[in-house]
Design a protein around this motif. Structure first.
Motif, short mmCIF file in Angstrom:
data_model
loop_
_atom_site.label_atom_id
_atom_site.label_comp_id
_atom_site.label_asym_id
_atom_site.label_seq_id
_atom_site.Cartn_x
_atom_site.Cartn_y
_atom_site.Cartn_z
N GLU A 64 0.84 -1.20 0.00
CA GLU A 64 0.00 0.00 0.00
C GLU A 64 0.88 1.26 0.00
O GLU A 64 1.85 1.35 0.75
CB GLU A 64 -0.92 -0.03 1.24
CG GLU A 64 -1.55 1.28 1.65
CD GLU A 64 -2.36 1.98 0.55
OE1 GLU A 64 -3.09 1.30 -0.18
OE2 GLU A 64 -2.24 3.22 0.43
N ASN A 72 -10.42 5.55 -0.98
CA ASN A 72 -11.88 5.63 -1.07
C ASN A 72 -12.58 4.81 -0.01
O ASN A 72 -13.71 5.13 0.39
CB ASN A 72 -12.34 5.15 -2.45
CG ASN A 72 -11.93 6.13 -3.54
OD1 ASN A 72 -11.66 7.29 -3.27
ND2 ASN A 72 -11.88 5.65 -4.77
N VAL A 73 -11.93 3.75 0.48
CA VAL A 73 -12.60 2.91 1.48
C VAL A 73 -12.94 3.74 2.73
O VAL A 73 -13.93 3.46 3.40
CB VAL A 73 -11.75 1.66 1.85
CG1 VAL A 73 -10.48 2.03 2.60
CG2 VAL A 73 -12.57 0.67 2.63
N THR A 77 -19.72 7.28 1.32
CA THR A 77 -20.93 7.56 2.10
C THR A 77 -21.56 6.28 2.64
O THR A 77 -22.71 6.30 3.08
CB THR A 77 -21.94 8.36 1.26
OG1 THR A 77 -21.99 7.83 -0.06
CG2 THR A 77 -21.56 9.83 1.18
N ILE A 79 -22.95 3.45 1.75
CA ILE A 79 -24.22 2.80 1.41
C ILE A 79 -23.96 1.41 0.84
O ILE A 79 -23.12 1.24 -0.05
CB ILE A 79 -25.03 3.65 0.41
CG1 ILE A 79 -25.32 5.03 1.02
CG2 ILE A 79 -26.33 2.94 0.03
CD1 ILE A 79 -25.83 6.04 0.02
N VAL A 208 4.03 1.49 -5.09
CA VAL A 208 4.63 0.78 -6.23
C VAL A 208 5.02 1.82 -7.28
O VAL A 208 4.18 2.62 -7.71
CB VAL A 208 3.65 -0.26 -6.80
CG1 VAL A 208 4.11 -0.78 -8.15
CG2 VAL A 208 3.47 -1.41 -5.80
N TYR A 367 -19.13 4.79 -8.46
CA TYR A 367 -19.59 5.25 -7.15
C TYR A 367 -19.80 4.11 -6.17
O TYR A 367 -20.09 4.35 -5.02
CB TYR A 367 -20.98 5.88 -7.28
CG TYR A 367 -21.12 7.18 -7.98
CD1 TYR A 367 -20.49 7.43 -9.17
CD2 TYR A 367 -21.94 8.15 -7.43
CE1 TYR A 367 -20.67 8.63 -9.81
CE2 TYR A 367 -22.12 9.36 -8.07
CZ TYR A 367 -21.49 9.58 -9.26
OH TYR A 367 -21.66 10.76 -9.88
N GLY A 369 -18.18 1.00 -5.19
CA GLY A 369 -17.28 -0.08 -4.80
C GLY A 369 -17.28 -0.42 -3.33
O GLY A 369 -16.79 -1.48 -2.96
N LYS A 371 -19.85 -1.07 -1.30
CA LYS A 371 -20.78 -2.19 -1.08
C LYS A 371 -20.26 -3.49 -1.70
O LYS A 371 -20.61 -4.57 -1.29
CB LYS A 371 -22.15 -1.85 -1.67
CG LYS A 371 -22.17 -1.85 -3.19
CD LYS A 371 -23.56 -1.61 -3.75
CE LYS A 371 -23.85 -0.16 -3.95
NZ LYS A 371 -23.07 0.48 -5.04
C1 LIG Z 1 -17.28 10.52 -1.77
C2 LIG Z 1 -17.47 9.08 -2.09
C3 LIG Z 1 -18.68 8.45 -1.78
C4 LIG Z 1 -18.87 7.11 -2.08
N1 LIG Z 1 -20.02 6.51 -1.65
C5 LIG Z 1 -20.18 5.17 -1.83
C6 LIG Z 1 -21.31 4.51 -1.28
O1 LIG Z 1 -22.14 5.13 -0.58
N2 LIG Z 1 -21.45 3.18 -1.50
C7 LIG Z 1 -20.56 2.47 -2.24
O2 LIG Z 1 -20.75 1.29 -2.45
N3 LIG Z 1 -19.43 3.07 -2.75
C8 LIG Z 1 -19.23 4.38 -2.55
N4 LIG Z 1 -18.09 5.00 -3.03
C9 LIG Z 1 -17.13 4.22 -3.83
C10 LIG Z 1 -16.17 3.37 -2.99
O3 LIG Z 1 -15.66 4.08 -1.90
C11 LIG Z 1 -15.03 2.88 -3.89
O4 LIG Z 1 -15.55 2.35 -5.10
C12 LIG Z 1 -14.18 1.77 -3.23
O5 LIG Z 1 -13.82 2.14 -1.92
C13 LIG Z 1 -12.95 1.53 -4.09
O6 LIG Z 1 -12.20 0.41 -3.68
P1 LIG Z 1 -11.04 0.45 -2.55
O7 LIG Z 1 -11.71 0.51 -1.23
O8 LIG Z 1 -10.15 -0.69 -2.74
O9 LIG Z 1 -10.33 1.82 -2.91
P2 LIG Z 1 -9.22 2.65 -2.11
O10 LIG Z 1 -9.54 2.69 -0.65
O11 LIG Z 1 -9.08 3.95 -2.82
O12 LIG Z 1 -7.95 1.73 -2.28
C14 LIG Z 1 -6.98 1.86 -3.31
C15 LIG Z 1 -5.63 1.93 -2.63
O13 LIG Z 1 -4.61 1.85 -3.61
C16 LIG Z 1 -3.53 2.61 -3.10
N5 LIG Z 1 -2.59 2.93 -4.18
C17 LIG Z 1 -2.73 3.82 -5.19
N6 LIG Z 1 -1.62 3.86 -5.93
C18 LIG Z 1 -0.76 2.96 -5.40
C19 LIG Z 1 0.57 2.56 -5.72
N7 LIG Z 1 1.25 3.10 -6.74
N8 LIG Z 1 1.16 1.60 -4.93
C20 LIG Z 1 0.50 1.05 -3.88
N9 LIG Z 1 -0.74 1.41 -3.53
C21 LIG Z 1 -1.36 2.35 -4.29
C22 LIG Z 1 -4.19 3.84 -2.52
O14 LIG Z 1 -3.32 4.52 -1.60
C23 LIG Z 1 -5.43 3.24 -1.86
O15 LIG Z 1 -5.24 2.97 -0.49
C24 LIG Z 1 -17.85 6.36 -2.74
C25 LIG Z 1 -16.64 6.98 -3.03
C26 LIG Z 1 -16.43 8.31 -2.69
C27 LIG Z 1 -15.11 8.96 -2.99
#
Ligand SMILES: Cc1cc2nc3c(=O)[nH]c(=O)nc-3n(C[C@H](O)[C@H](O)[C@H](O)COP(=O)(O)OP(=O)(O)OC[C@H]3O[C@@H](n4cnc5c(N)ncnc54)[C@H](O)[C@@H]3O)c2cc1C
Length: 419
Positions: A64, A72-73, A77, A79, A208, A367, A369, A371
């Motif tokens: 990470e 984004n996690v 919001t 949902i 990375v 939007y 991911g 859930k």
């Molecule tokens: C304002 C907002 C509201 C939302 N509301 C909802 C909702 O109500 N319900 C819903 O289902 N979804 C919602 N979403 C969408 C959801 O949050 C995302 O689709 C989901 O969290 C994405 O997956 P993730 O948790 O793995 O992403 P992230 O938590 O973004 O994980 C990606 C990770 O990759 C890491 N990374 C990036 N580049 C590199 C690199 N070069 N090397 C190593 N690591 C790297 C980042 O630091 C990050 O920690 C919302 C998003 C936002 C921004």
């Protein structure tokens, strides 16, 4: 005794809370793993957990860029729902919802999943027809959905303006009662905790910066903490997908990065009893356990990697909130922030082996991911471990864009729209 339990809280309280261990270790990178998952968001951590839990892999690392949970996690919001229309989506998201229902016990970590219901308001007879179509598709797939009229809307959520003077009077709505919200940070921490206890190394502060390639096959990653090699490398970096995949030499993905904002008001007494979405625009609101109204709207609609938004969108989103909850006009907005969304060109995700040998890709969450986190991890782990997709992600290919087989949930065509 379970690591986290009521009995443990009492016992530790009596012993001065000296027995708690960190929820996950600060792992040092080893030279080699079976699988490296790039990205420690919800999806990367869930993937690592299911690689260890479901497929018995013991040499797995999550790499990470920063500390976990700041992507984004931890910015959404919160949902959680499975009220999708198209079969590929509703099967996948319903499996996710089923996993959510047992997640706190599965991870031995309270993710505060609250099945308070998600109510999509409809503001015209035509919108009621569209809601009925979606509800019927869901029920045919065994997913709960109820079409309700104004009286039941009033009972469910008395704060909603149901007057005939409203700019778009409410006609009724579609409710999924098993849907709801969860505590977003706890989902990251819970998966990190459970994966760590199965031996997964969570390597933080290791962005990375390049991939190691041997004979056209991806065999590892380069980070400021050294080179790390692996038999397989999965990428789950959400809004940074295009940039990270470019390092592997993959250009032109059907993904655009856009900023999406979220807002929290000062705490108020219970007013919004379920998640409510506005049908005459694009706004969704729930109320946190602390009383704050948590709400959001549309993308800012320009490509960006800046995790902050513009004021015009704040104005739009707040106007839509007030259109259905005019009684909150005087409360203060406490906080706002932005996150970078990996918008796919049909609104549905990509979970696939490839596009290079040794590489596996998870992106396109738009939007929605948060859930998807449990099912995404489940299916991506399967795809990596078995070198073929799980039945639930068989349609979420990268090649579908070239083949014209879009999974266009919103029916908006090939744009990073309101999916
Ligand atoms: C304002 C907002 C509201 C939302 N509301 C909802 C909702 O109500 N319900 C819903 O289902 N979804 C919602 N979403 C969408 C959801 O949050 C995302 O689709 C989901 O969290 C994405 O997956 P993730 O948790 O793995 O992403 P992230 O938590 O973004 O994980 C990606 C990770 O990759 C890491 N990374 C990036 N580049 C590199 C690199 N070069 N090397 C190593 N690591 C790297 C980042 O630091 C990050 O920690 C919302 C998003 C936002 C921004």
């Amino acid at each position: 005794m379970a690591e986290y339990s009521a009995l443990r809280v009492i016992t530790e309280g009596l012993r001065g809370n000296r027995g708690w261990k960190p929820a996950w270790r600060k792992a040092e990178p080893k030279p080699r793993y079976d699988v490296i998952v790039v990205g420690g968001g919800g999806h990367g951590l869930a993937t690592a957990y299911y690689l260890a839990k479901n497929h018995g892999l013991r040499h797995v690392a999550v790499v990470e860029a920063g500390p976990i949970g700041l992507g984004n996690v931890g910015r959404n919001t919160t949902i959680v729902r499975s009220n999708y229309l198209l079969p590929e989506n509703h099967d996948f998201y319903e499996w996710s919802l089923k996993l959510w229902e047992g997640l706190s016990h599965e991870l031995n970590y309270n993710v505060m999943f609250s099945q308070r219901g998600v109510l999509n308001l409809a503001h015209s007879p035509e919108q009621m027809d569209v809601a009925a179509e979606r509800g019927n598709a869901m029920r045919l797939a065994g997913i709960d959905a109820d079409l309700i009229g104004r009286d039941e809307v009033a009972q469910l959520c008395p704060g909603i303006d149901l007057s005939e003077e409203a700019r778009f009077p409410v006609a009724g709505g579609l409710i999924q009662r098993r849907a709801g919200t969860a505590r977003h940070d706890a989902v990251a921490w819970g998966y990190a905790h459970a994966a760590d206890r199965l031996g997964v190394d969570i390597i933080e502060n290791a962005p990375v910066t390049d991939f190691i390639t041997e004979g056209g096959t991806i065999t590892g990653v380069v980070t400021p903490r050294g080179e790390i090699r692996a038999d397989k490398v999965g990428v789950a970096v959400a809004g940074m997908t295009s940039e990270v995949m470019r390092m592997a030499g993959v250009e032109g993905l059907p993904i655009e990065s856009h900023v999406l904002q979220a807002f929290v008001s000062e705490p108020v007494k219970p007013l919004v009893h379920c998640v409510v979405t506005y049908g005459a625009g694009h706004m969704y609101v729930s109320q946190s356990d602390k009383g704050g109204l948590v709400f959001g709207g549309s993308l800012d609609f320009y490509n960006s990697y800046a995790r902050r938004g513009n004021l015009a969108n704040v104005h739009d989103t707040v106007s839509e909130l007030l259109a259905i909850f005019p009684n909150v006009a005087r409360i203060k907005l406490l906080r706002s922030w932005g996150g970078i969304m990996d918008m796919s060109m049909d609104g549905s995700p990509i979970i696939t082996p490839g596009p290079l040998p040794g590489l596996y890709l998870n992106c396109g969450w738009c939007y929605g991911g948060f859930k998807a986190t449990p099912a995404s991890g489940w299916c991506f782990a399967h795809t990596i471990a078995r070198d073929e997709p799980h039945a639930l992600n068989a349609g979420f290919t990268l090649s579908r864009f070239a083949e014209g087989r879009h999974i266009d949930e919103a029916g908006t065509g090939a744009v990073p729209g309101l999916h």
